[in-house]
Write an enzyme that holds these catalytic residues in place. Structure first.
Site, PDB file in Angstrom:
ATOM      1  N   ASP A 101       1.175  15.441   3.331  1.00 43.28           N
ATOM      2  CA  ASP A 101       0.900  14.154   2.739  1.00 43.28           C
ATOM      3  C   ASP A 101       0.007  14.600   1.537  1.00 43.28           C
ATOM      4  OD1 ASP A 101       2.686  12.853   3.997  1.00 43.28           O
ATOM      5  OD2 ASP A 101       1.366  11.870   5.310  1.00 43.28           O
ATOM      6  N   ARG A 160       8.269  16.189  -2.095  1.00 43.36           N
ATOM      7  CA  ARG A 160       8.193  14.793  -1.880  1.00 43.36           C
ATOM      8  C   ARG A 160       7.838  14.105  -2.973  1.00 43.36           C
ATOM      9  NH1 ARG A 160       5.582  12.626   3.330  1.00 43.36           N
ATOM     10  NH2 ARG A 160       7.420  13.683   4.581  1.00 43.36           N
TER      11      ARG A 160
HETATM   12  C1  LIG Z   1       8.618   8.879   2.908  1.00 41.93           C
HETATM   13  C2  LIG Z   1       7.238   8.514   1.957  1.00 41.93           C
HETATM   14  C3  LIG Z   1       6.342   9.178   2.218  1.00 41.93           C
HETATM   15  C4  LIG Z   1       5.290   8.742   1.421  1.00 41.93           C
HETATM   16  N1  LIG Z   1       3.992   9.762   1.485  1.00 41.93           N
HETATM   17  C5  LIG Z   1       3.304   9.238   0.529  1.00 41.93           C
HETATM   18  C6  LIG Z   1       1.861  10.257   0.383  1.00 41.93           C
HETATM   19  O1  LIG Z   1       1.951  11.413   0.832  1.00 41.93           O
HETATM   20  N2  LIG Z   1       0.983   9.857  -0.507  1.00 41.93           N
HETATM   21  C7  LIG Z   1       1.091   8.700  -1.086  1.00 41.93           C
HETATM   22  O2  LIG Z   1       0.071   8.232  -1.887  1.00 41.93           O
HETATM   23  N3  LIG Z   1       2.203   7.961  -0.898  1.00 41.93           N
HETATM   24  C8  LIG Z   1       3.012   8.118  -0.019  1.00 41.93           C
HETATM   25  N4  LIG Z   1       4.057   7.271   0.025  1.00 41.93           N
HETATM   26  C9  LIG Z   1       3.975   6.049  -0.476  1.00 41.93           C
HETATM   27  C10 LIG Z   1       4.382   5.820  -1.984  1.00 41.93           C
HETATM   28  O3  LIG Z   1       3.558   6.264  -2.924  1.00 41.93           O
HETATM   29  C11 LIG Z   1       4.460   4.113  -2.262  1.00 41.93           C
HETATM   30  O4  LIG Z   1       3.199   3.559  -2.239  1.00 41.93           O
HETATM   31  C12 LIG Z   1       5.416   3.635  -1.548  1.00 41.93           C
HETATM   32  O5  LIG Z   1       6.525   4.088  -1.159  1.00 41.93           O
HETATM   33  C13 LIG Z   1       5.847   2.276  -2.455  1.00 41.93           C
HETATM   34  O6  LIG Z   1       6.395   2.539  -3.572  1.00 41.93           O
HETATM   35  P1  LIG Z   1       8.070   2.446  -4.005  1.00 41.93           P
HETATM   36  O7  LIG Z   1       8.263   3.678  -4.780  1.00 41.93           O
HETATM   37  O8  LIG Z   1       8.845   2.144  -2.741  1.00 41.93           O
HETATM   38  O9  LIG Z   1       8.061   1.189  -4.958  1.00 41.93           O
HETATM   39  P2  LIG Z   1       7.300  -0.187  -5.060  1.00 41.93           P
HETATM   40  O10 LIG Z   1       6.696   0.200  -6.819  1.00 41.93           O
HETATM   41  O11 LIG Z   1       6.268  -0.210  -4.154  1.00 41.93           O
HETATM   42  O12 LIG Z   1       8.283  -1.135  -5.276  1.00 41.93           O
HETATM   43  C14 LIG Z   1       9.336  -1.134  -6.148  1.00 41.93           C
HETATM   44  C15 LIG Z   1      10.457  -1.956  -5.884  1.00 41.93           C
HETATM   45  O13 LIG Z   1      11.220  -1.430  -4.585  1.00 41.93           O
HETATM   46  C16 LIG Z   1      11.714  -2.623  -3.835  1.00 41.93           C
HETATM   47  N5  LIG Z   1      10.791  -2.581  -2.630  1.00 41.93           N
HETATM   48  C17 LIG Z   1       9.647  -1.715  -2.309  1.00 41.93           C
HETATM   49  N6  LIG Z   1       9.372  -1.674  -0.758  1.00 41.93           N
HETATM   50  C18 LIG Z   1      10.224  -2.387  -0.340  1.00 41.93           C
HETATM   51  C19 LIG Z   1      10.443  -2.877   1.024  1.00 41.93           C
HETATM   52  N7  LIG Z   1       9.810  -2.645   1.923  1.00 41.93           N
HETATM   53  N8  LIG Z   1      11.612  -3.838   1.170  1.00 41.93           N
HETATM   54  C20 LIG Z   1      12.394  -4.106   0.477  1.00 41.93           C
HETATM   55  N9  LIG Z   1      12.353  -3.611  -1.226  1.00 41.93           N
HETATM   56  C21 LIG Z   1      11.309  -2.827  -1.338  1.00 41.93           C
HETATM   57  C22 LIG Z   1      11.338  -3.747  -4.510  1.00 41.93           C
HETATM   58  O14 LIG Z   1      12.394  -4.225  -5.187  1.00 41.93           O
HETATM   59  C23 LIG Z   1       9.934  -3.526  -5.318  1.00 41.93           C
HETATM   60  O15 LIG Z   1       9.842  -4.203  -6.329  1.00 41.93           O
HETATM   61  C24 LIG Z   1       5.247   7.834   0.857  1.00 41.93           C
HETATM   62  C25 LIG Z   1       6.328   6.680   0.647  1.00 41.93           C
HETATM   63  C26 LIG Z   1       7.462   7.267   1.348  1.00 41.93           C
HETATM   64  C27 LIG Z   1       8.619   6.326   1.052  1.00 41.93           C
END
Ligand SMILES: Cc1cc2nc3c(=O)[nH]c(=O)nc-3n(C[C@H](O)[C@H](O)[C@H](O)COP(=O)(O)OP(=O)(O)OC[C@H]3O[C@@H](n4cnc5c(N)ncnc54)[C@H](O)[C@@H]3O)c2cc1C
Length: 311
Positions: free
Chosen positions: A136, A187
């Protein structure tokens, strides 16, 4: 934006952590995003996901350890988890995700050596169990040491995955470097930590645009892109880019968090795509959960409702 900043600040507060973790009110929220307290709970969740055609990456919760003994305990937790996954014959679908500061990276001068030794033990155990590890990415001050850690370990374990965060300006360069390594498991996510104006993007649209640029770079390479987002627009763009660069469904994967958009996870899997769910488990869920609330106000509203219902 103000709520996000406040929550991200709260994710590092020791006093608030002690208060919130000590109440039973948060249980409903924890249950939605965390598989349980024990490794057995995570293995059960991985089994249930596998039955639905979903892959998993299991994270032993814990970060920013303050003492080497805590890093040792977390490492032993991973070794135990990997043994359980092998016994349950789940290692073809389940891997593990590891936070460098859980392995001691933040512990001053000895931190790098500690994290290297611990990660090396976890990688050896994963290799023996027949699965992989993804590292991560945490707050910005850890990015450079984490990339060094990954580069060092990839010499022996070329399958070691690494997370890159599009909210950081440096990430396009880091992506280009990783894209040049054939088979490199990357990732790509937006980033869950507070941006600094000088080194990161503070506007959502800039973070998203940077995500697309890095994603295109990965898709147009011999690396293995792991598209970690719930964002419907970015998921569509990933699908289009994969097609444009001739990738079949086994040439990349979508990744989402446990408890987030489960219907979409299943929908993509039913189309034949590889979909991996990030499954956290353990008692130290505070920082993880607060970051989930910071990125999605609906999650905070869900938490507030749970508190009101029980209050
Ligand atoms: C597998 C995985 C591993 C990760 N590892 C790390 C890491 O190592 N380091 C790190 O800093 N971050 C990590 N993250 C978190 C990531 O950086 C984001 O903070 C997080 O995924 C939210 O961003 P997003 O791209 O989903 O979209 P966002 O900008 O949060 O959302 C964009 C749109 O997506 C939709 N959406 C988002 N979440 C949801 C939900 N729960 N239900 C329904 N619709 C939704 C909505 O329409 C929203 O407007 C990880 C995420 C994932 C999925």
């Amino acid at each position: 934006m103000v709520l996000r900043r406040t929550l991200l600040a709260a994710s590092g507060s020791g006093r608030l952590r002690a208060f919130v973790s000590g109440t039973r009110l948060t249980r409903g929220v924890v249950d939605r995003f965390v598989a349980g307290e024990r490794a057995e709970d995570a293995v059960r969740a991985a089994g249930e996901l596998a039955e639905q055609g979903l892959l998993s990456s299991i994270d032993h919760l814990g970060e920013d350890v303050e003492h080497p003994s805590a890093a040792e305990d977390i490492t032993k937790g991973y070794l135990h988890l990997l043994r359980l996954l092998a016994e349950a014959e789940l290692t073809s679908s389940a891997e593990v995700s590891v936070k460098p500061t859980a392995l001691g990276l933040g512990l001053g001068g000895e931190g790098m050596q500690l994290a290297t030794d611990h990660l090396s033990r976890i990688c050896a155990a994963a290799a023996e169990a027949g699965t992989t590890v993804t590292v991560d990415m945490e707050a910005e001050r850890y990015v450079a040491p984490t990339l060094r850690l990954v580069a060092a370990l990839r010499a022996d374990y070329p399958w070691l995955g690494c997370v890159l965060q599009s909210y950081l300006r440096r990430t396009e360069g880091d992506t280009a470097a990783m894209a040049a390594e054939p088979g490199s498991r990357v990732r790509l996510c937006k980033g869950a930590y507070a941006p600094d104006r000088a080194t990161g993007y503070t506007e959502r649209r800039d973070v998203d645009a940077a995500y697309v640029r890095s994603l295109r770079r990965l898709m147009d390479s011999e690396a293995y892109p792991m598209v970690a987002t719930h964002d419907p627009r970015l998921i569509d763009i990933a699908t289009t880019l994969a097609r444009r660069y001739g990738r079949t469904y086994d040439g990349f994967e979508y990744q989402m968090l446990y408890g987030a958009r489960p219907d979409e996870q299943r929908r993509l899997a039913e189309l034949g795509a590889r979909v991996r769910v990030y499954v956290p488990y353990g008692g130290d869920w505070y920082g993880y959960l607060v970051r989930r609330m910071a990125e999605r106000p609906a999650n905070a509203a869900f938490a507030a409702r749970a508190v009101v219902r029980r209050g």
